[in-house]
Design a protein around this motif. Structure first.
Motif, short mmCIF file in Angstrom:
data_model
loop_
_atom_site.label_atom_id
_atom_site.label_comp_id
_atom_site.label_asym_id
_atom_site.label_seq_id
_atom_site.Cartn_x
_atom_site.Cartn_y
_atom_site.Cartn_z
N GLU A 1 0.87 -1.19 0.00
CA GLU A 1 0.00 0.00 0.00
C GLU A 1 0.90 1.23 0.00
N ASP A 2 0.68 2.15 -0.93
CA ASP A 2 1.57 3.31 -1.02
C ASP A 2 1.12 4.49 -0.16
N ASP B 1 -2.75 -3.34 -2.82
CA ASP B 1 -3.37 -2.13 -3.36
C ASP B 1 -3.22 -2.16 -4.88
N SER C 1 -3.85 0.63 -7.00
CA SER C 1 -3.30 1.89 -7.49
C SER C 1 -1.96 2.19 -6.80
N LEU C 2 -0.88 1.83 -7.48
CA LEU C 2 0.48 2.07 -6.98
C LEU C 2 1.24 2.80 -8.08
N LYS D 1 -11.87 0.06 -1.00
CA LYS D 1 -11.52 1.11 -0.05
C LYS D 1 -12.47 2.29 -0.25
MN MN Z 1 -2.57 3.45 -3.76
#
Ligand code: MN
Length: 220
Positions: free
Chosen positions: A11-12, A54, A56-57, A106
């Motif tokens: 997770e970023d 996650d 979206s990285l 999320k």
């Molecule tokens: Mn993300």
């Protein structure tokens, strides 16, 4: 106590990482990664029982991480749960078709959904709900710093690096606010992210105001 199953968390967003670490850290042994590259390297050296990933990285995103795991003979059997902010009807089927073992959207408003997904795939105990209040308190404690940082950036918007940093912070706040139950922060941060140049300062001011209001209302 039985050995805890090992999870990799990818997770970023630092605040969402904190949420996952607090929710899962007691019942599972965690390796936490802030990028797809770091995760792939770490998972190869120290394979977990399950990956919470996650989508979206930056650079190597979650779907690419999944593709590389599935292409690796040693790692392809590890279950992977997708975490995504882009919740749309039909997403679940899309992610399962892509080869994810489960899908959690999320913000994680109902932590039992995440708990069930993990428990179904690797077992372990999970009573996540009782940890939510503690981690929310930690987030609230960080809000004053976030407002102060934004205010410092707010006065140097003509600088491209400052602008990029500000948009990054707004992006992270959009991603984390609702995770902690603060929908207003997510909304105001989202407006900063998309604001045109001549609306930006005002959108930032509004975001700072909402963060400070939230911190004051929920002060412990
Ligand atoms: Mn993300």
């Amino acid at each position: 106590m039985a050995e805890r199953p090992k999870l990799a968390i990818v997770e970023d967003n630092p605040d969402n990482r904190m949420l996952l670490e607090v929710l899962l850290g007691r019942d599972y042994e965690l390796s936490v990664y802030d990028s797809g590259e770091a995760a792939l390297a770490g998972i190869r050296t120290d394979p977990p029982a399950l990956v919470v990933l996650d989508i979206s990285l930056p650079r190597v995103d979650g779907t690419e991480v999944l593709r590389r795991l599935r292409a690796d003979d040693q790692l392809r059997a590890i279950p992977v749960v997708a975490l995504t902010a882009h919740a749309m009807p039909g997403d679940r089927d899309t992610f399962l078709t892509m080869g994810f073992d489960d899908y959690v959207s999320k913000p994680i408003v109902d932590v039992d959904i995440l708990a069930r997904a993990i428990r179904r795939l690797v077992g372990g105990v999970t009573e996540l709900a009782d940890k939510r209040a503690a981690v929310r308190r930690r987030y609230i404690e960080r809000l004053a710093d976030k407002a102060r940082d934004l205010r410092a950036l707010r006065h140097r918007l003509e600088n491209a690096d400052v602008l990029a940093e500000l948009r990054k912070r707004a992006h992270n706040l959009r991603g984390s606010g609702a995770s902690y139950g603060f929908e207003a922060i997510t909304e105001a941060a989202g407006r900063v992210e998309v604001a045109a140049a001549d609306e930006l300062a005002e959108a930032v001011d509004r975001l700072i105001e909402i963060i400070e209001e939230t911190a004051a209302t929920h002060a412990v």
